[in-house]
Design a protein around this motif. Structure first.
Motif, short mmCIF file in Angstrom:
data_model
loop_
_atom_site.label_atom_id
_atom_site.label_comp_id
_atom_site.label_asym_id
_atom_site.label_seq_id
_atom_site.Cartn_x
_atom_site.Cartn_y
_atom_site.Cartn_z
N ILE C 232 30.78 -1.16 4.74
CA ILE C 232 31.83 -0.23 4.34
C ILE C 232 31.64 0.16 2.88
N GLY C 233 31.88 1.42 2.58
CA GLY C 233 31.90 1.82 1.18
C GLY C 233 32.51 3.19 1.01
N ALA C 234 33.70 3.25 0.46
CA ALA C 234 34.40 4.52 0.27
C ALA C 234 33.94 5.19 -1.02
N GLY C 235 34.45 6.40 -1.23
CA GLY C 235 34.24 7.11 -2.49
C GLY C 235 35.14 6.59 -3.59
N PHE C 236 34.91 7.07 -4.78
CA PHE C 236 35.60 6.52 -5.97
C PHE C 236 37.09 6.80 -5.97
N LYS C 237 37.55 7.74 -5.14
CA LYS C 237 38.97 8.06 -5.13
C LYS C 237 39.74 7.30 -4.07
N GLY C 238 39.04 6.63 -3.16
CA GLY C 238 39.73 6.22 -1.95
C GLY C 238 39.67 4.74 -1.63
N TYR C 239 40.18 4.44 -0.47
CA TYR C 239 40.25 3.08 0.04
C TYR C 239 39.03 2.76 0.89
N SER C 240 38.45 1.62 0.67
CA SER C 240 37.49 1.13 1.65
C SER C 240 38.24 0.52 2.83
N ILE C 241 39.19 -0.37 2.54
CA ILE C 241 40.07 -0.92 3.59
C ILE C 241 41.49 -0.92 3.05
N TYR C 242 42.38 -0.32 3.80
CA TYR C 242 43.79 -0.23 3.40
C TYR C 242 44.66 -0.68 4.56
#
Lengths: 447, 447, 447
Positions: C232-242
């Motif tokens: 898993i790897g989100a962008g700098f603005k977001g959640y990877s796991i929420y």
């Protein structure tokens, strides 16, 4: 199936998959490449394909060469059985056996090899591509790769089927790769199961990789990958799990059986996790950190070291003595927390004679944190059996009437400083310069 | 499909899979055996086969009997839904329900049973073979086994659908087995989901096994297996996970729901791991070690015990009182490290009345190591609801305004000696002979 | 295939799957519904179906709307490749690239969107059903959902492909759901990968979800689910796991890469586990507990925080400073045990200038238990590179010659009381009111 991107090896017109599945798959790959030529057609163009291998016995004489992304090769059966038990059964009993060979969707690796061939030439599946991007999302799933036989290797081993040597590899990835997946596979009687160079975001999950000389070798360097939920057990000469210059590797939920020379071997691996595995070995040196392994976490693992109970492998070991440590650390700032160690051995077998066996040993590097590990050391009188299975089960379940064994739970060599050792042994069990390292003894009953 | 080793139950000429898929699969197995007769033809001979079950409702009247290795039975859908919710919904609402039954590739277990039939006769899939080698690499994947109904069992339970009794088993393996895999399956409304004797290198991974009387039972003895990444929840009378005389079992990454009589029950299991699971129960006795369980590791688990919030099961429990312990240990040299325990109960419900509930209890055996466990005990006023789902979610999320509850975090009975209890409770919370066991209290704020 | 419940999108007579696979799948769903109309026919009736997507490029212009249980949508290839690397490669090099796009069984999300469309309208797969029971056992397996491009979002980001914004979602579940499974999938270049409301017994297992604005968002409330073994790897603005208002969530065995604004974010989650993950971030606020998160377990995780080494994202961060904490806790009675934290940063980059970075920070709530965590903080001189892969590997493997960095290992704010901090830092490294919280310093070498 209307899609041209679904292939069944038994339906492909070129070659005979039962005689040489390598020729068939290479022909299919050539077909994919001939059809998918353009990199950018309406926002797509090279989606790859899936090649299906139904259950069956497929000889592989020609190495499969993969140089396209998004290729999935899948079967319907990992097909593991213990060839080791079969080949250590008297031949006059073979006629009574229900099966002699592994099964499932089974590749029989029959590549003709010369004595001095380079290692990669013995690989059933060889992945290599230069240029950019790195080859991506190649997947191997749910089939079996069987090396068939081990051979004489010049050692004193009398049964050549016990040498773990045959020059064969299951999957060999030579160039940098991204987002590969190996899942649900069976590997058996290969000198090398999986060898991968320069892996990124690799998944090796839920496979059965056993009775191979080496099981998983991540070489060169790599990052951000996982080896999870596998059943693994290498031969006495090799690696069950090996990682070189790797960062961010997660090794978890694996059940690693004997008899690998090591269970997990890190050579210059950093910032990686070995957590939550069950590790069983017949020798010292179960987990080894060599070459300045730093900032790794070893947590919630169960280590068990006892003696070989099965007749064919009696007297064999990995050459390490009981002072080597079950967990051997060269490196800085590693964490070893909340592990259980069981060592059940016979004092008569301890090497060197009369030595106090070592459980955790730090040989160099500073700042390691060893905390809340529980060491159970017992003197056992190992039973030996001609039956591999019942011998192991008997040994595993024997805990009654065992006498405590004196061990060094933590040994810090003089070359290593500034370590912190907490609640991982009594004052007598932790051997180090307690002025140069921090220490808190596990409280002792009655003390 | 050119391969004869791929079968589709809906295309097989013998029997009707919708009326009796057992007859169809048995006929397919007979066909495999008639075709694969030789154990050693060109280094192969008995690769087995795959049997595919497309999504659909398939009644099973005839038990499937498996006595060949390398057989994979697979579907395309685990098909779980809550039959328990459906059967506890008023019948006059049934007409409005979108579905009444589970689905996917669904086996309806319709075996006619007599009252005194042996347990195995109620199994949808029965695996048994004598001789050598042990039957290997049978795989069950991605389908649903549904027992349809529970029945009156003579108890005071007014709704027979809540008895968890019907004499049916999903998969029953009677003889020693090697390298079996059960993955991606759904099991529902069976008295026994999976029952396996004498397992070696077994994988039970990523299944949904719930609303069964018992979910996973590993009986007899066994070794070196894994139960990983499953969603599991037995009925109030049964086992969610049970293992007998097992060595080297790795139980990890499971989410075990209520309402099993226990979450994990070990009977003489040794050198095994219970790590990294989420366990939730409505009763004491969540993890039980009976019969001299030794050298096991219990680490990084989350234990939650609270009260039943759903109307149909109010007043039901597993018969254990709050002095039993959430974690009950009989055995030597076990490690219990870095676990979280939450107990949220109503003091009015405590049994015996006025007792101080026990979290970890060592009843016999020596040398256990209990370290760095965090116990959170709160008085809660449980809400009750007719809705199974919202009741549980409400209860789970309620943490505000809870009052601390006095508990014994660790109780060591007099029969047990030489244990080490560290940082797992204050002096008052840890009850034992502190001269015969080692102890360090968790530091107390302000102390 | 004799079964009508097996569909292949390339063989369905309605629509063209390459032009609009959404139209095709919706037509198939309509067919299932037209055939499976009765809820109770001979103990079955609505078993659902499987829809197969062979490898290929499939545009999706029409949103797929799912309102039936037991639907499985599966492909043969997760098809991930790094679109981020491709889009940050100079266009004049594109002609030399082997591939430009992801592959496998690949959905190209081409839904026409208006600027102010509600979020769900951009979802490739939209699941919604009111009434009872909750929609159950929908499965997504082994295919790729690709959002194709990010777009200008009004920020100063010069390359629109780096905005992580495009209004697209992979899978959006709007209504309460039970026993869903998402396994073996690839998600890339979506603003939201997986968004699920009101989940029960959800499995998100063994997927590759990266280069998405957000990866996994569990919203509303939910219970008893697992997020396991994913990359898993989100962008700098977001959640990877929420996860929001979630009880009994098990997050384990995940390898979470940069560059998500957080690795794991809990908003009011309780009695859940974050155990045994490998977490890597370029910013503070790796794991965040907001909104009274209580009784959670954080154990055996490896946290690594260092600096962005890749040129295109230099200077970008998540807006949090180094006093925020890598692990930020607001809530009661949480357990943080046996974790490893590595922080390797350049003192010149610390914000605010001259601040002492914080590792674990408790901002509110009482009774948290922080024990046996090992913090390694080093001053590093991060290298920067135009190559994403080699930059990260170099940084990961660099541990030599690093100088110790002064950090606060645990900071307890005044609003939080009655916490217990053990063996997680020296007296100087743990900052709190030591009269109102319990404390034991990690012993110091030589002290």
């Amino acid at each position: 199936m209307a899609s041209k991107n679904y292939y069944d090896v038994t339906e492909w017109p070129v070659g005979n998959p039962y005689e040489d599945i390598g020729e068939v798959i290479n022909s299919i790959i050539a077909d994919i490449k001939s059809r998918q030529t353009d990199t950018d057609v309406n926002k797509g163009g090279k989606p790859g394909a899936v090649i299906y291998i139904p259950p069956g016995d497929y000889h592989l004489g020609s190495q499969v060469v993969i140089d396209i992304s998004y290729l999935k090769i899948m079967g319907s059966g990992h097909g593991f059985t213990s060839s080791s038990i079969r080949f250590n059964t008297s031949e006059n009993e073979w006629a009574d056996l229900h099966e002699l060979w592994p099964g499932g969707s089974r590749i029989l690796v029959d590549i003709p090899l010369e004595v001095n061939d380079e290692e990669y030439k013995g690989a059933a599946f060889y992945v290599e591509r230069s240029g950019n991007p790195r080859i991506s999302s190649v997947e191997f799933s749910d089939f079996c790769i069987d090396g068939l036989h081990f051979i004489e290797d010049g050692s004193r081993e009398t049964n050549p089927e016990n040498t773990y040597t045959n020059g064969k590899t299951g999957i060999y990835v030579a160039s940098a790769c991204d987002s590969f997946r190996i899942t649900g596979m069976g590997f058996v009687y290969l000198e090398h199961g999986i060898t991968i160079y320069h892996a990124d975001a690799l998944t090796i999950h839920d496979n059965f990789i056993a009775e191979c000389g080496n099981c998983i070798e991540l070489r060169g360097w790599g990052q951000a990958s996982k080896i999870t939920d596998n059943l693994i057990g290498a031969g006495f000469k090799g690696y069950s799990i090996y990682a070189q210059n790797f960062g961010g590797l997660l090794i978890t939920a694996n059940n690693v059986f004997p008899r690998g020379a090591s269970s997990i071997y890190f050579d210059g691996a950093t910032r990686s996790s070995i957590t939550n595995n069950r590790l069983h070995s017949f020798y010292p040196g179960m987990v080894v950190f060599r070459g300045n392994c730093s900032e790794n976490l070893v947590s919630s693992n169960h280590f068990l070291r006892d003696h070989e109970p099965w007749t064919p492998f009696l007297g064999i070991d990995n050459g390490l003595d009981d002072l080597y440590g079950l967990l051997y650390i060269s490196g800085n700032n590693n964490s070893v927390i909340a592990n259980h160690f069981s060592e059940g051995i016979n004092t008569q077998n301890i090497k060197p004679v009369g030595a106090t066996p070592v459980i955790i040993r730090i040989v160099s590097g500073n700042g390691n944190y060893i905390s809340n590990n529980h060491v159970v050391a017992t003197e056992v009188h190992a039973k030996i059996s001609d039956s591999c299975f019942s011998a192991q089960v008997d040994a595993l379940l024997t805990t009654e009437a065992s006498e405590p064994l004196t061990v060094t739970t933590v040994l810090v060599e003089k070359e290593s400083l500034q370590n912190t050792i907490l609640d991982s042994g009594s004052d007598a069990q932790v051997v180090m310069d307690k002025t140069l390292n921090a220490f808190r003894a596990t409280p002792t009953p009655g003390a």
